[in-house]
Design a protein around this motif. Structure first.
Motif, PDB file in Angstrom:
ATOM      1  N   VAL A  36      -1.483   3.528 -12.683  1.00  0.00           N
ATOM      2  CA  VAL A  36      -1.662   2.123 -12.325  1.00  0.00           C
ATOM      3  C   VAL A  36      -0.786   1.228 -13.204  1.00  0.00           C
ATOM      4  CG1 VAL A  36      -3.336   0.218 -12.330  1.00  0.00           C
ATOM      5  CG2 VAL A  36      -3.996   2.451 -11.418  1.00  0.00           C
ATOM      6  N   GLU A  37      -0.720   1.530 -14.484  1.00  0.00           N
ATOM      7  CA  GLU A  37       0.073   0.708 -15.407  1.00  0.00           C
ATOM      8  C   GLU A  37       1.562   0.774 -15.073  1.00  0.00           C
ATOM      9  OE1 GLU A  37      -0.771  -1.467 -17.675  1.00  0.00           O
ATOM     10  OE2 GLU A  37      -2.883  -1.161 -17.157  1.00  0.00           O
ATOM     11  N   GLN A  38       2.065   1.943 -14.729  1.00  0.00           N
ATOM     12  CA  GLN A  38       3.482   2.073 -14.391  1.00  0.00           C
ATOM     13  C   GLN A  38       3.823   1.281 -13.128  1.00  0.00           C
ATOM     14  OE1 GLN A  38       3.625   6.388 -14.186  1.00  0.00           O
ATOM     15  NE2 GLN A  38       4.727   6.522 -16.140  1.00  0.00           N
ATOM     16  N   ALA A  39       2.955   1.382 -12.107  1.00  0.00           N
ATOM     17  CA  ALA A  39       3.197   0.642 -10.872  1.00  0.00           C
ATOM     18  C   ALA A  39       3.108  -0.860 -11.116  1.00  0.00           C
ATOM     19  CB  ALA A  39       2.181   1.070  -9.811  1.00  0.00           C
ATOM     20  N   THR A  85       0.856  -1.181   0.000  1.00  0.00           N
ATOM     21  CA  THR A  85       0.000   0.000   0.000  1.00  0.00           C
ATOM     22  C   THR A  85       0.893   1.232   0.000  1.00  0.00           C
ATOM     23  OG1 THR A  85      -1.667  -1.191   1.268  1.00  0.00           O
ATOM     24  CG2 THR A  85      -1.880   1.199   1.151  1.00  0.00           C
ATOM     25  N   THR A  86       0.791   2.041  -1.050  1.00  0.00           N
ATOM     26  CA  THR A  86       1.690   3.181  -1.234  1.00  0.00           C
ATOM     27  C   THR A  86       1.046   4.470  -0.750  1.00  0.00           C
ATOM     28  OG1 THR A  86       0.894   3.825  -3.433  1.00  0.00           O
ATOM     29  CG2 THR A  86       2.455   1.993  -3.329  1.00  0.00           C
ATOM     30  N   SER A 131       9.959  -9.954  -1.532  1.00  0.00           N
ATOM     31  CA  SER A 131       9.091  -8.826  -1.185  1.00  0.00           C
ATOM     32  C   SER A 131       9.899  -7.564  -0.910  1.00  0.00           C
ATOM     33  CB  SER A 131       8.243  -9.172   0.041  1.00  0.00           C
ATOM     34  OG  SER A 131       9.047  -9.358   1.184  1.00  0.00           O
ATOM     35  N   ILE A 132      11.098  -7.717  -0.318  1.00  0.00           N
ATOM     36  CA  ILE A 132      11.927  -6.548   0.013  1.00  0.00           C
ATOM     37  C   ILE A 132      12.441  -5.854  -1.250  1.00  0.00           C
ATOM     38  CG2 ILE A 132      14.022  -5.768   1.176  1.00  0.00           C
ATOM     39  CD1 ILE A 132      13.582  -7.972   3.225  1.00  0.00           C
ATOM     40  N   PRO A 133      13.020  -6.588  -2.232  1.00  0.00           N
ATOM     41  CA  PRO A 133      13.425  -5.912  -3.478  1.00  0.00           C
ATOM     42  C   PRO A 133      12.255  -5.252  -4.200  1.00  0.00           C
ATOM     43  CG  PRO A 133      14.439  -8.079  -3.322  1.00  0.00           C
ATOM     44  CD  PRO A 133      13.437  -8.001  -2.222  1.00  0.00           C
ATOM     45  N   THR A 134      11.072  -5.890  -4.150  1.00  0.00           N
ATOM     46  CA  THR A 134       9.900  -5.295  -4.794  1.00  0.00           C
ATOM     47  C   THR A 134       9.510  -3.996  -4.100  1.00  0.00           C
ATOM     48  OG1 THR A 134       9.098  -7.513  -5.372  1.00  0.00           O
ATOM     49  CG2 THR A 134       7.513  -5.702  -5.481  1.00  0.00           C
ATOM     50  N   GLN A 135       9.598  -3.992  -2.787  1.00  0.00           N
ATOM     51  CA  GLN A 135       9.282  -2.782  -2.034  1.00  0.00           C
ATOM     52  C   GLN A 135      10.253  -1.654  -2.378  1.00  0.00           C
ATOM     53  OE1 GLN A 135       9.970  -2.947   2.203  1.00  0.00           O
ATOM     54  NE2 GLN A 135       8.135  -1.732   2.643  1.00  0.00           N
ATOM     55  N   LYS A 136      11.546  -1.996  -2.492  1.00  0.00           N
ATOM     56  CA  LYS A 136      12.551  -0.997  -2.843  1.00  0.00           C
ATOM     57  C   LYS A 136      12.305  -0.435  -4.239  1.00  0.00           C
ATOM     58  CE  LYS A 136      16.378  -2.769  -0.002  1.00  0.00           C
ATOM     59  NZ  LYS A 136      17.743  -3.364  -0.034  1.00  0.00           N
ATOM     60  N   ALA A 137      11.990  -1.319  -5.194  1.00  0.00           N
ATOM     61  CA  ALA A 137      11.753  -0.866  -6.564  1.00  0.00           C
ATOM     62  C   ALA A 137      10.541   0.066  -6.635  1.00  0.00           C
ATOM     63  CB  ALA A 137      11.548  -2.070  -7.480  1.00  0.00           C
ATOM     64  N   LEU A 138       9.502  -0.259  -5.890  1.00  0.00           N
ATOM     65  CA  LEU A 138       8.320   0.599  -5.880  1.00  0.00           C
ATOM     66  C   LEU A 138       8.629   1.947  -5.237  1.00  0.00           C
ATOM     67  CD1 LEU A 138       5.572  -2.016  -4.890  1.00  0.00           C
ATOM     68  CD2 LEU A 138       5.822  -0.866  -7.104  1.00  0.00           C
ATOM     69  N   ALA A 139       9.413   1.935  -4.161  1.00  0.00           N
ATOM     70  CA  ALA A 139       9.783   3.193  -3.494  1.00  0.00           C
ATOM     71  C   ALA A 139      10.575   4.083  -4.442  1.00  0.00           C
ATOM     72  CB  ALA A 139      10.573   2.898  -2.227  1.00  0.00           C
ATOM     73  N   LYS A 140      11.465   3.480  -5.212  1.00  0.00           N
ATOM     74  CA  LYS A 140      12.272   4.257  -6.159  1.00  0.00           C
ATOM     75  C   LYS A 140      11.391   4.826  -7.264  1.00  0.00           C
ATOM     76  CE  LYS A 140      16.309   3.884  -9.178  1.00  0.00           C
ATOM     77  NZ  LYS A 140      17.384   2.975  -9.695  1.00  0.00           N
ATOM     78  N   PRO A 172      10.195   7.369   0.494  1.00  0.00           N
ATOM     79  CA  PRO A 172      11.004   6.491   1.346  1.00  0.00           C
ATOM     80  C   PRO A 172      10.408   5.082   1.384  1.00  0.00           C
ATOM     81  CG  PRO A 172      10.586   8.587   2.438  1.00  0.00           C
ATOM     82  CD  PRO A 172       9.730   8.573   1.223  1.00  0.00           C
ATOM     83  N   GLN A 173      11.313   4.095   1.492  1.00  0.00           N
ATOM     84  CA  GLN A 173      10.866   2.708   1.480  1.00  0.00           C
ATOM     85  C   GLN A 173       9.914   2.395   2.634  1.00  0.00           C
ATOM     86  OE1 GLN A 173      14.053  -0.106   1.108  1.00  0.00           O
ATOM     87  NE2 GLN A 173      12.772  -1.857   1.687  1.00  0.00           N
ATOM     88  N   ASP A 174      10.163   2.999   3.796  1.00  0.00           N
ATOM     89  CA  ASP A 174       9.323   2.690   4.956  1.00  0.00           C
ATOM     90  C   ASP A 174       7.930   3.315   4.866  1.00  0.00           C
ATOM     91  OD1 ASP A 174      10.015   5.314   5.257  1.00  0.00           O
ATOM     92  OD2 ASP A 174      10.871   5.106   7.262  1.00  0.00           O
ATOM     93  N   LYS A 175       7.690   4.148   3.851  1.00  0.00           N
ATOM     94  CA  LYS A 175       6.370   4.716   3.645  1.00  0.00           C
ATOM     95  C   LYS A 175       5.435   3.769   2.897  1.00  0.00           C
ATOM     96  CE  LYS A 175       7.074   8.760   5.540  1.00  0.00           C
ATOM     97  NZ  LYS A 175       6.309   9.184   6.728  1.00  0.00           N
ATOM     98  N   ILE A 176       6.001   2.711   2.352  1.00  0.00           N
ATOM     99  CA  ILE A 176       5.196   1.710   1.647  1.00  0.00           C
ATOM    100  C   ILE A 176       4.899   0.574   2.619  1.00  0.00           C
ATOM    101  CG2 ILE A 176       5.111   0.074  -0.263  1.00  0.00           C
ATOM    102  CD1 ILE A 176       6.893   1.901  -1.849  1.00  0.00           C
TER     103      ILE A 176
END
Length: 370
Positions: free
Chosen positions: A68-71, A60-61, A105-114, A119-123
Protein backbone atom coordinates in the motif's frame (compact mmCIF):
# COMPACT_ATOMS: atom_id res chain seq x y z
CA UNK A 1 -26.87 -14.41 33.51
CA UNK A 2 -29.89 -15.79 35.43
CA UNK A 3 -30.06 -12.62 37.55
CA UNK A 4 -29.89 -10.49 34.41
CA UNK A 5 -32.67 -12.54 32.84
CA UNK A 6 -34.79 -12.20 35.98
CA UNK A 7 -34.29 -8.44 35.98
CA UNK A 8 -35.26 -8.26 32.31
CA UNK A 9 -38.42 -10.26 32.98
CA UNK A 10 -39.38 -7.99 35.90
CA UNK A 11 -38.77 -4.91 33.77
CA UNK A 12 -40.93 -6.37 31.01
CA UNK A 13 -43.77 -7.14 33.45
CA UNK A 14 -43.57 -3.65 34.93
CA UNK A 15 -42.65 -4.82 38.44
CA UNK A 16 -39.58 -2.61 38.66
CA UNK A 17 -38.22 0.27 36.66
CA UNK A 18 -35.32 2.68 36.64
CA UNK A 19 -35.93 6.39 37.17
CA UNK A 20 -34.70 7.64 33.79
CA UNK A 21 -36.76 10.82 33.88
CA UNK A 22 -35.88 11.74 37.45
CA UNK A 23 -32.15 11.50 36.70
CA UNK A 24 -32.41 13.34 33.39
CA UNK A 25 -29.83 15.98 34.27
CA UNK A 26 -27.18 13.26 34.44
CA UNK A 27 -28.09 12.06 30.94
CA UNK A 28 -28.17 15.63 29.64
CA UNK A 29 -24.67 16.20 31.00
CA UNK A 30 -23.32 13.02 29.40
CA UNK A 31 -24.90 13.92 26.05
CA UNK A 32 -23.52 17.45 26.15
CA UNK A 33 -20.03 16.13 26.88
CA UNK A 34 -20.17 13.61 24.01
CA UNK A 35 -21.60 16.22 21.64
CA UNK A 36 -18.89 18.75 22.50
CA UNK A 37 -16.22 16.09 21.87
CA UNK A 38 -17.78 15.34 18.48
CA UNK A 39 -17.94 19.03 17.53
CA UNK A 40 -14.31 19.59 18.58
CA UNK A 41 -13.22 16.58 16.51
CA UNK A 42 -15.17 17.91 13.55
CA UNK A 43 -13.64 21.38 13.90
CA UNK A 44 -10.06 20.15 14.37
CA UNK A 45 -9.86 17.22 11.95
CA UNK A 46 -12.70 17.95 9.56
CA UNK A 47 -14.41 15.40 7.34
CA UNK A 48 -12.57 13.26 4.83
CA UNK A 49 -14.84 13.71 1.81
CA UNK A 50 -14.65 11.07 -0.90
CA UNK A 51 -14.20 11.95 -4.55
CA UNK A 52 -17.97 11.81 -5.00
CA UNK A 53 -18.03 15.15 -3.18
CA UNK A 54 -14.60 16.64 -3.89
CA UNK A 55 -13.94 15.30 -7.40
CA UNK A 56 -10.90 13.30 -8.52
CA UNK A 57 -10.00 9.82 -9.78
CA UNK A 58 -10.17 6.27 -8.49
CA UNK A 59 -7.76 3.64 -9.84
CA UNK A 60 -8.56 -0.02 -9.27
CA UNK A 61 -5.59 -2.31 -9.94
CA UNK A 62 -5.34 -6.06 -10.56
CA UNK A 63 -4.05 -8.35 -7.83
CA UNK A 64 -0.53 -7.24 -6.99
CA UNK A 65 2.25 -7.89 -4.45
CA UNK A 66 3.04 -4.17 -4.34
CA UNK A 67 2.46 -2.74 -0.85
CA UNK A 68 0.00 0.00 0.00
CA UNK A 69 2.81 2.42 0.86
CA UNK A 70 4.61 1.87 -2.45
CA UNK A 71 1.43 2.43 -4.47
CA UNK A 72 0.59 5.53 -2.44
CA UNK A 73 4.06 7.01 -2.96
CA UNK A 74 3.89 6.41 -6.72
CA UNK A 75 0.43 7.95 -7.05
CA UNK A 76 1.29 11.05 -5.00
CA UNK A 77 4.58 11.69 -6.82
CA UNK A 78 2.88 11.50 -10.22
CA UNK A 79 -0.41 13.25 -9.44
CA UNK A 80 0.92 15.90 -7.07
CA UNK A 81 -2.04 15.35 -4.70
CA UNK A 82 -2.53 13.24 -1.56
CA UNK A 83 -3.70 9.70 -2.29
CA UNK A 84 -5.72 7.20 -0.27
CA UNK A 85 -4.87 3.55 -0.93
CA UNK A 86 -6.90 0.58 0.29
CA UNK A 87 -5.99 -3.08 -0.14
CA UNK A 88 -9.14 -4.99 -0.97
CA UNK A 89 -9.93 -8.55 0.05
CA UNK A 90 -8.96 -10.11 -3.30
CA UNK A 91 -5.48 -8.57 -3.26
CA UNK A 92 -6.33 -5.64 -5.55
CA UNK A 93 -5.68 -2.00 -4.69
CA UNK A 94 -8.11 0.93 -4.70
CA UNK A 95 -6.21 4.20 -5.13
CA UNK A 96 -8.14 7.43 -4.71
CA UNK A 97 -6.67 10.81 -5.63
CA UNK A 98 -8.79 13.90 -4.95
CA UNK A 99 -8.79 17.01 -7.15
CA UNK A 100 -7.10 15.15 -10.00
CA UNK A 101 -7.79 16.53 -13.47
CA UNK A 102 -8.37 14.38 -16.55
CA UNK A 103 -5.01 15.45 -18.00
CA UNK A 104 -3.09 14.21 -14.96
CA UNK A 105 -5.08 11.00 -14.59
CA UNK A 106 -3.46 9.40 -17.66
CA UNK A 107 0.18 9.91 -16.50
CA UNK A 108 -0.82 8.63 -13.05
CA UNK A 109 -2.35 5.54 -14.61
CA UNK A 110 0.82 4.92 -16.64
CA UNK A 111 3.05 5.32 -13.58
CA UNK A 112 0.95 2.87 -11.59
CA UNK A 113 0.98 0.35 -14.46
CA UNK A 114 4.77 0.56 -14.62
CA UNK A 115 5.13 0.19 -10.85
CA UNK A 116 2.79 -2.80 -10.75
CA UNK A 117 4.26 -4.28 -13.95
CA UNK A 118 0.83 -4.71 -15.55
CA UNK A 119 -0.66 -3.39 -18.83
CA UNK A 120 -2.09 0.10 -18.53
CA UNK A 121 -5.54 -1.00 -19.69
CA UNK A 122 -5.73 -3.45 -16.78
CA UNK A 123 -6.01 -0.54 -14.36
CA UNK A 124 -9.58 0.67 -14.19
CA UNK A 125 -9.92 4.47 -13.89
CA UNK A 126 -13.06 6.32 -12.74
CA UNK A 127 -13.11 10.13 -12.97
CA UNK A 128 -15.48 12.35 -10.99
CA UNK A 129 -15.77 16.05 -11.70
CA UNK A 130 -16.08 18.55 -8.82
CA UNK A 131 -19.37 19.92 -10.20
CA UNK A 132 -20.96 16.48 -9.94
CA UNK A 133 -19.70 16.24 -6.38
CA UNK A 134 -21.33 19.58 -5.54
CA UNK A 135 -24.63 18.30 -6.92
CA UNK A 136 -24.42 15.19 -4.75
CA UNK A 137 -23.65 17.28 -1.66
CA UNK A 138 -26.55 19.66 -2.34
CA UNK A 139 -28.97 16.77 -2.85
CA UNK A 140 -27.78 15.18 0.39
CA UNK A 141 -28.41 18.37 2.37
CA UNK A 142 -31.79 18.83 0.69
CA UNK A 143 -32.82 15.26 1.50
CA UNK A 144 -31.78 15.69 5.13
CA UNK A 145 -33.68 18.98 5.50
CA UNK A 146 -36.83 17.53 3.93
CA UNK A 147 -36.60 14.48 6.20
CA UNK A 148 -36.32 16.63 9.34
CA UNK A 149 -39.21 18.85 8.26
CA UNK A 150 -41.50 15.90 7.55
CA UNK A 151 -40.60 14.33 10.90
CA UNK A 152 -41.51 17.48 12.81
CA UNK A 153 -44.79 17.93 10.92
CA UNK A 154 -45.81 14.29 11.39
CA UNK A 155 -45.02 14.18 15.12
CA UNK A 156 -46.73 17.54 15.73
CA UNK A 157 -49.91 16.21 14.07
CA UNK A 158 -49.82 12.67 15.47
CA UNK A 159 -48.76 13.67 18.99
CA UNK A 160 -47.98 17.29 19.91
CA UNK A 161 -45.39 19.97 19.25
CA UNK A 162 -43.43 19.21 22.44
CA UNK A 163 -42.86 15.65 21.33
CA UNK A 164 -41.94 16.83 17.84
CA UNK A 165 -39.37 19.22 19.31
CA UNK A 166 -37.91 16.54 21.61
CA UNK A 167 -37.62 14.08 18.69
CA UNK A 168 -35.90 16.73 16.56
CA UNK A 169 -33.36 17.41 19.33
CA UNK A 170 -32.70 13.65 19.64
CA UNK A 171 -32.18 13.31 15.87
CA UNK A 172 -29.74 16.26 15.78
CA UNK A 173 -27.95 14.67 18.76
CA UNK A 174 -27.54 11.38 16.83
CA UNK A 175 -26.38 13.15 13.67
CA UNK A 176 -23.79 15.24 15.50
CA UNK A 177 -22.28 12.26 17.30
CA UNK A 178 -22.11 10.14 14.14
CA UNK A 179 -20.51 12.90 12.06
CA UNK A 180 -18.08 13.65 14.89
CA UNK A 181 -16.98 10.01 15.03
CA UNK A 182 -16.40 10.10 11.27
CA UNK A 183 -14.15 13.12 11.73
CA UNK A 184 -12.21 11.50 14.59
CA UNK A 185 -11.55 8.16 12.85
CA UNK A 186 -10.95 9.73 9.42
CA UNK A 187 -13.28 7.46 7.44
CA UNK A 188 -14.38 8.67 4.02
CA UNK A 189 -17.70 10.45 3.64
CA UNK A 190 -19.39 8.99 0.56
CA UNK A 191 -22.98 8.68 -0.70
CA UNK A 192 -23.05 5.42 1.26
CA UNK A 193 -22.43 7.45 4.41
CA UNK A 194 -25.43 9.66 3.63
CA UNK A 195 -27.59 6.57 3.13
CA UNK A 196 -26.38 5.22 6.47
CA UNK A 197 -27.21 8.50 8.22
CA UNK A 198 -30.74 8.59 6.85
CA UNK A 199 -31.19 4.94 7.84
CA UNK A 200 -30.16 5.44 11.46
CA UNK A 201 -32.34 8.54 11.74
CA UNK A 202 -35.33 6.45 10.74
CA UNK A 203 -34.36 3.75 13.25
CA UNK A 204 -33.90 6.29 16.06
CA UNK A 205 -37.25 7.82 15.22
CA UNK A 206 -38.92 4.41 15.36
CA UNK A 207 -37.85 3.81 18.97
CA UNK A 208 -38.86 7.34 19.94
CA UNK A 209 -42.31 7.06 18.37
CA UNK A 210 -42.96 3.75 20.16
CA UNK A 211 -42.29 5.42 23.54
CA UNK A 212 -44.28 8.53 22.61
CA UNK A 213 -47.27 6.44 21.55
CA UNK A 214 -47.34 4.68 24.91
CA UNK A 215 -46.91 7.98 26.71
CA UNK A 216 -49.75 9.59 24.78
CA UNK A 217 -52.08 6.73 25.70
CA UNK A 218 -51.01 6.68 29.36
CA UNK A 219 -51.37 10.46 29.82
CA UNK A 220 -54.99 10.68 28.62
CA UNK A 221 -57.11 12.54 31.19
CA UNK A 222 -54.02 12.90 33.35
CA UNK A 223 -55.36 16.02 35.09
CA UNK A 224 -58.40 14.08 36.36
CA UNK A 225 -56.33 11.97 38.76
CA UNK A 226 -53.99 12.73 41.65
CA UNK A 227 -51.83 9.60 41.80
CA UNK A 228 -49.16 10.39 39.21
CA UNK A 229 -47.31 13.39 37.85
CA UNK A 230 -46.55 13.67 34.15
CA UNK A 231 -42.88 12.83 34.76
CA UNK A 232 -43.82 9.65 36.59
CA UNK A 233 -46.18 8.54 33.83
CA UNK A 234 -43.47 9.29 31.25
CA UNK A 235 -41.02 7.19 33.24
CA UNK A 236 -43.48 4.28 33.45
CA UNK A 237 -44.06 4.42 29.68
CA UNK A 238 -40.32 4.44 29.05
CA UNK A 239 -39.71 1.45 31.32
CA UNK A 240 -42.55 -0.39 29.62
CA UNK A 241 -40.69 -0.33 26.28
CA UNK A 242 -37.16 -0.57 27.68
CA UNK A 243 -36.64 -4.31 27.17
CA UNK A 244 -37.96 -4.16 23.60
CA UNK A 245 -35.70 -1.20 22.78
CA UNK A 246 -32.63 -2.99 24.13
CA UNK A 247 -33.45 -6.23 22.31
CA UNK A 248 -34.09 -4.57 18.94
CA UNK A 249 -30.92 -2.48 19.26
CA UNK A 250 -28.71 -5.48 20.05
CA UNK A 251 -30.22 -7.52 17.20
CA UNK A 252 -29.68 -4.63 14.78
CA UNK A 253 -26.11 -3.98 15.94
CA UNK A 254 -24.90 -7.58 15.51
CA UNK A 255 -25.06 -7.75 11.67
CA UNK A 256 -23.80 -4.15 11.39
CA UNK A 257 -20.84 -5.06 13.61
CA UNK A 258 -20.16 -7.96 11.24
CA UNK A 259 -20.10 -5.55 8.28
CA UNK A 260 -17.83 -3.10 10.07
CA UNK A 261 -15.31 -5.32 11.83
CA UNK A 262 -15.25 -8.41 9.59
CA UNK A 263 -16.21 -7.05 6.17
CA UNK A 264 -14.41 -3.74 6.52
CA UNK A 265 -11.59 -4.84 8.82
CA UNK A 266 -10.53 -8.39 7.98
CA UNK A 267 -11.74 -8.63 4.40
CA UNK A 268 -10.64 -5.11 3.49
CA UNK A 269 -13.93 -4.24 1.80
CA UNK A 270 -13.46 -0.49 1.93
CA UNK A 271 -16.88 0.41 0.58
CA UNK A 272 -18.52 -1.38 3.52
CA UNK A 273 -16.81 0.98 5.96
CA UNK A 274 -18.70 3.98 4.60
CA UNK A 275 -22.15 2.75 5.50
CA UNK A 276 -21.38 0.30 8.34
CA UNK A 277 -19.66 2.87 10.58
CA UNK A 278 -22.58 5.29 10.20
CA UNK A 279 -25.02 2.49 10.99
CA UNK A 280 -23.06 1.19 13.99
CA UNK A 281 -22.51 4.55 15.67
CA UNK A 282 -25.92 5.85 14.69
CA UNK A 283 -27.84 2.83 15.97
CA UNK A 284 -26.09 3.02 19.33
CA UNK A 285 -26.59 6.80 19.59
CA UNK A 286 -30.22 6.46 18.47
CA UNK A 287 -31.00 3.87 21.14
CA UNK A 288 -29.36 6.10 23.77
CA UNK A 289 -31.23 9.23 22.69
CA UNK A 290 -34.60 7.45 22.55
CA UNK A 291 -34.23 6.36 26.17
CA UNK A 292 -32.19 9.10 27.81
CA UNK A 293 -32.96 12.23 25.76
CA UNK A 294 -36.31 12.24 23.94
CA UNK A 295 -38.70 11.19 26.72
CA UNK A 296 -36.98 13.16 29.53
CA UNK A 297 -37.11 16.24 27.27
CA UNK A 298 -40.85 15.78 26.74
CA UNK A 299 -41.29 15.52 30.50
CA UNK A 300 -39.26 18.71 30.97
CA UNK A 301 -41.37 20.58 28.42
CA UNK A 302 -44.68 19.31 29.82
CA UNK A 303 -43.81 20.02 33.45
CA UNK A 304 -43.54 23.70 32.53
CA UNK A 305 -47.19 23.69 31.48
CA UNK A 306 -49.44 25.39 34.11
CA UNK A 307 -51.80 22.40 34.16
CA UNK A 308 -48.95 19.99 34.84
CA UNK A 309 -47.56 22.27 37.56
CA UNK A 310 -50.97 22.32 39.21
CA UNK A 311 -51.20 18.54 38.90
CA UNK A 312 -47.80 18.08 40.55
CA UNK A 313 -48.96 20.20 43.50
CA UNK A 314 -52.17 18.18 43.86
CA UNK A 315 -50.25 14.91 43.74
CA UNK A 316 -47.82 16.11 46.39
CA UNK A 317 -50.66 17.36 48.61
CA UNK A 318 -52.60 14.09 48.22
CA UNK A 319 -49.57 12.01 49.13
CA UNK A 320 -48.82 14.18 52.15
CA UNK A 321 -52.41 13.92 53.35
CA UNK A 322 -52.49 10.15 52.84
CA UNK A 323 -49.23 9.67 54.70
CA UNK A 324 -50.44 11.84 57.55
CA UNK A 325 -53.72 9.90 57.77
CA UNK A 326 -51.87 6.60 57.85
CA UNK A 327 -49.68 7.96 60.63
CA UNK A 328 -46.42 6.72 59.12
CA UNK A 329 -43.47 7.96 57.14
CA UNK A 330 -44.03 8.37 53.45
CA UNK A 331 -42.27 6.03 51.06
CA UNK A 332 -39.25 7.62 49.49
CA UNK A 333 -40.76 7.60 46.00
CA UNK A 334 -44.01 9.26 47.18
CA UNK A 335 -42.72 12.07 49.38
CA UNK A 336 -43.74 15.54 48.15
CA UNK A 337 -40.10 16.58 48.40
CA UNK A 338 -38.89 13.71 46.19
CA UNK A 339 -37.83 16.14 43.51
CA UNK A 340 -34.84 16.57 41.27
CA UNK A 341 -32.71 19.69 41.26
CA UNK A 342 -35.10 21.51 38.91
CA UNK A 343 -37.99 21.22 41.39
CA UNK A 344 -40.06 18.79 39.32
CA UNK A 345 -41.79 16.01 41.21
CA UNK A 346 -40.15 12.75 40.21
CA UNK A 347 -39.57 9.33 41.58
CA UNK A 348 -36.14 8.70 43.00
CA UNK A 349 -33.71 5.86 42.27
CA UNK A 350 -35.36 2.56 41.42
CA UNK A 351 -39.09 3.09 41.01
CA UNK A 352 -41.27 0.15 42.03
CA UNK A 353 -43.96 -0.02 39.39
CA UNK A 354 -47.44 -1.47 39.81
CA UNK A 355 -47.39 -5.10 40.86
CA UNK A 356 -49.64 -7.68 39.13
CA UNK A 357 -52.37 -7.22 41.75
CA UNK A 358 -52.65 -3.47 41.30
CA UNK A 359 -51.63 -3.09 37.64
CA UNK A 360 -53.97 -1.27 35.32
CA UNK A 361 -54.19 1.91 37.36
CA UNK A 362 -55.34 0.48 40.73
CA UNK A 363 -53.40 1.40 43.81
CA UNK A 364 -50.76 3.97 44.55
CA UNK A 365 -47.15 3.87 43.17
CA UNK A 366 -45.93 1.91 46.22
CA UNK A 367 -48.67 -0.68 45.92
CA UNK A 368 -50.72 0.59 48.90
CA UNK A 369 -54.41 1.12 48.43
CA UNK A 370 -55.90 4.54 48.66
Amino acid sequence: MSKLGTLGARLYRGEVGYDFVGKRKIWYGISILITITAIVGLAVRGLNFGIEFSGGAVFTTPKTPVSVEQAKRTAEETAGHPAIVQKLGNGTLRIQVSDLSTEKSIPTQKALAKKLDVPQDKINTDLVGPSWGDQIANKAWTGLAVFMLLVVIYLAIAFEWRMALAALVALIHDLTITVGVYALVGFEVTPGTVIGLLTILGYSLYDTVVVFDGLKEASKDITKQTRWTYSEIANRSLNGTLVRSINTTVVALLPVAGLLFIGGGFLGAGMLNDISLALFVGLAAGAYSSIFIATPLVADFKERDPQMRALAKRVAAKRAATAKAEGGAEPEDERPDARDESGDTATAGIVHQASPRNRGGRGRPSGKRR
